[in-house]
Scaffold this motif. Structure first.
Motif, PDB file in Angstrom:
ATOM      1  N   ASP A 222       0.832  -1.209   0.000  1.00  0.00           N
ATOM      2  CA  ASP A 222       0.000   0.000   0.000  1.00  0.00           C
ATOM      3  C   ASP A 222       0.863   1.255   0.000  1.00  0.00           C
ATOM      4  O   ASP A 222       0.572   2.230  -0.693  1.00  0.00           O
ATOM      5  N   VAL A 223       1.920   1.239   0.802  1.00  0.00           N
ATOM      6  CA  VAL A 223       2.824   2.391   0.862  1.00  0.00           C
ATOM      7  C   VAL A 223       3.506   2.607  -0.498  1.00  0.00           C
ATOM      8  O   VAL A 223       3.647   3.746  -0.964  1.00  0.00           O
ATOM      9  N   VAL A 224       3.942   1.521  -1.126  1.00  0.00           N
ATOM     10  CA  VAL A 224       4.596   1.622  -2.424  1.00  0.00           C
ATOM     11  C   VAL A 224       3.653   2.260  -3.444  1.00  0.00           C
ATOM     12  O   VAL A 224       4.040   3.169  -4.201  1.00  0.00           O
ATOM     13  N   VAL A 225       2.400   1.801  -3.459  1.00  0.00           N
ATOM     14  CA  VAL A 225       1.441   2.322  -4.435  1.00  0.00           C
ATOM     15  C   VAL A 225       1.065   3.757  -4.124  1.00  0.00           C
ATOM     16  O   VAL A 225       1.144   4.648  -4.985  1.00  0.00           O
TER      17      VAL A 225
ATOM     18  N   ILE B 264       2.101   6.665  -7.091  1.00  0.00           N
ATOM     19  CA  ILE B 264       1.143   7.701  -7.500  1.00  0.00           C
ATOM     20  C   ILE B 264       1.822   9.057  -7.641  1.00  0.00           C
ATOM     21  O   ILE B 264       1.647   9.737  -8.668  1.00  0.00           O
ATOM     22  N   PRO B 265       2.605   9.523  -6.651  1.00  0.00           N
ATOM     23  CA  PRO B 265       3.318  10.794  -6.863  1.00  0.00           C
ATOM     24  C   PRO B 265       4.257  10.751  -8.056  1.00  0.00           C
ATOM     25  O   PRO B 265       4.386  11.739  -8.797  1.00  0.00           O
ATOM     26  N   ARG B 266       4.910   9.616  -8.254  1.00  0.00           N
ATOM     27  CA  ARG B 266       5.830   9.482  -9.384  1.00  0.00           C
ATOM     28  C   ARG B 266       5.087   9.608 -10.715  1.00  0.00           C
ATOM     29  O   ARG B 266       5.559  10.267 -11.641  1.00  0.00           O
TER      30      ARG B 266
ATOM     31  N   VAL C  88       3.556  12.950 -15.429  1.00  0.00           N
ATOM     32  CA  VAL C  88       2.598  13.606 -16.325  1.00  0.00           C
ATOM     33  C   VAL C  88       2.894  15.102 -16.417  1.00  0.00           C
ATOM     34  O   VAL C  88       2.941  15.680 -17.510  1.00  0.00           O
ATOM     35  N   LEU C  89       3.108  15.740 -15.274  1.00  0.00           N
ATOM     36  CA  LEU C  89       3.359  17.182 -15.260  1.00  0.00           C
ATOM     37  C   LEU C  89       4.675  17.542 -15.953  1.00  0.00           C
ATOM     38  O   LEU C  89       4.737  18.477 -16.759  1.00  0.00           O
ATOM     39  N   VAL C  90       5.732  16.801 -15.643  1.00  0.00           N
ATOM     40  CA  VAL C  90       7.035  17.099 -16.238  1.00  0.00           C
ATOM     41  C   VAL C  90       7.018  16.788 -17.737  1.00  0.00           C
ATOM     42  O   VAL C  90       7.577  17.546 -18.541  1.00  0.00           O
ATOM     43  N   GLY C  91       6.383  15.687 -18.118  1.00  0.00           N
ATOM     44  CA  GLY C  91       6.275  15.379 -19.542  1.00  0.00           C
ATOM     45  C   GLY C  91       5.539  16.461 -20.299  1.00  0.00           C
ATOM     46  O   GLY C  91       5.967  16.913 -21.370  1.00  0.00           O
ATOM     47  N   LEU C  92       4.418  16.909 -19.747  1.00  0.00           N
ATOM     48  CA  LEU C  92       3.667  18.014 -20.348  1.00  0.00           C
ATOM     49  C   LEU C  92       4.550  19.249 -20.496  1.00  0.00           C
ATOM     50  O   LEU C  92       4.553  19.913 -21.532  1.00  0.00           O
TER      51      LEU C  92
ATOM     52  N   MET D  33       4.446  13.690  -2.989  1.00  0.00           N
ATOM     53  CA  MET D  33       3.305  14.568  -3.197  1.00  0.00           C
ATOM     54  C   MET D  33       3.665  16.006  -2.882  1.00  0.00           C
ATOM     55  O   MET D  33       3.125  16.936  -3.489  1.00  0.00           O
ATOM     56  N   ASP D  34       4.594  16.202  -1.956  1.00  0.00           N
ATOM     57  CA  ASP D  34       5.024  17.557  -1.649  1.00  0.00           C
ATOM     58  C   ASP D  34       5.708  18.193  -2.853  1.00  0.00           C
ATOM     59  O   ASP D  34       5.483  19.368  -3.174  1.00  0.00           O
ATOM     60  N   THR D  35       6.553  17.417  -3.533  1.00  0.00           N
ATOM     61  CA  THR D  35       7.199  17.919  -4.741  1.00  0.00           C
ATOM     62  C   THR D  35       6.166  18.253  -5.812  1.00  0.00           C
ATOM     63  O   THR D  35       6.250  19.294  -6.480  1.00  0.00           O
TER      64      THR D  35
END
Length: 349
Positions: A69-72, A77-79, A84-88, A207-209
């Protein structure tokens, strides 16, 4: 014997052609969005740690604090969101830079933005004791902004031309790379801390990043997308663009601002990632043609597909280790770069 079509039929066919092209482009964009959704799911479900799909589902919707659960929830999820944001950001900045400089080989490093961000991070580590990714974000963004202003001034400010901007960016990049190397050689601490960041990686995403860089990336994305029409006018030449009512100085300033926001925040979050901003706009033009409004839209979708796909490949091919996404994109981009250089029809945009 040739039979002429009635004038009414010819006019109807001519009017229907743009609608057909518009429909094809819109359908292609929807297909690209569907592919992006699939790649994002793969990014969450697949990683260096093999995990049953049931555990992935549990981590997404029934979090109970187990290791999987922690891994996911806390890692994948943050990764994926950051990817998505960096690719965009990389895709849009590459498309804007190619249009602004009218250089088909332009990518986010040509105006010195990446070098400015890296130089600021090196300075922060060596002289101000910065140690965390959250600190890197602000320093890198500051460096990217300062270098963008410097390049614009050196390029001639209001009289700046694409060639002047490209030359000023190349000169600034060369000087900053020399500075970065000098600081690293004199300060082993800076070298150790930057070794992982300079490769280009999504592995340290939190998620902070994501929340720190998202406002800058989204603001830059909106600014880049609204530049489609004036960039189309600039592609026809400066005199024609002025005749069409385009404000060249305003467009260049807005484009530089968008590039600064996108490249600065993206580089700060995961280091310099090469070739994404170079490759994707060319792939987009294969489908869209030269219309920058569609090129920007496609680049915003296809770049996250490429970046997340490369990240998934890097996590799988060296299990249980991991190959950083910056290395994967460089390996993919090398052959593509050679192909683009050798294309006869790519002399100008």
């Amino acid at each position: 014997m040739l039979v002429e079509s009635p004038p009414e039929q010819s006019a109807a066919q001519a009017a229907a052609a743009p609608r057909t092209r518009h429909g094809v482009r819109a359908a292609g964009l929807l297909a690209a969005l569907a592919v992006l959704a699939l790649v994002a799911v793969a990014s969450i479900a697949v990683g260096a740690k093999a995990m049953p799909l049931a555990d992935v589902w549990h981590g997404l919707f029934h979090y109970s604090g187990t290791t999987n659960d922690v891994v996911v929830r806390d890692l994948r999820i943050p990764r994926t969101l950051l990817g998505v944001l960096v690719g965009l950001a990389l895709g849009l900045s590459g498309a804007v830079m190619q249009a602004l400089t009218r250089n088909p080989l332009a990518e986010p490093g040509i105006l010195g933005v990446n070098a400015g961000a890296a130089a600021a991070v090196v300075s922060a580590i060596s002289f101000f004791g910065a140690a965390s990714l959250e600190e890197f974000v602000w320093w890198a963004f500051l460096g990217a902004a300062l270098v963008s202003v410097l390049v614009y001034v050196l390029g001639g400010s209001r009289s700046a031309t694409p060639v002047r901007l490209a030359l000023a960016g190349t000169a600034a990049s060369a000087a900053l790379v020399g500075y970065i190397n000098a600081v690293q050689l004199m300060d082993s601490k800076a070298l150790d801390k930057l070794r992982f960041w300079t490769v280009g990686s999504l592995a340290a995403a939190t998620m902070d990043t994501v929340t720190r860089v998202a406002p800058f990336l989204l603001a830059g994305a909106v600014l880049a997308l609204v530049l489609g029409r004036p960039l189309n006018a600039m592609a026809l030449g400066e005199d024609t663009a002025r005749a069409l009512g385009a404000h060249l100085t305003r467009t260049r300033i807005a484009a530089m601002a968008a590039i600064t926001l996108l490249c600065g925040a993206a580089t700060a979050a995961c280091g310099p990632i090469v070739f994404v901003g170079l490759m994707v706009p060319h792939l987009a033009r294969i489908v869209t043609g030269p219309d920058m409004r569609w090129v920007l839209a496609y680049s915003a979708v296809l770049s996250p597909v490429l970046l997340l796909g490369a990240d998934v490949v890097g996590r799988v091919v060296t299990r249980p280790g991991e190959l950083q996404v910056g290395i994967v994109t460089a390996l993919l981009g090398g052959p593509v770069f050679i192909y683009l250089v050798r294309r006869k029809r790519m002399a100008q945009l």
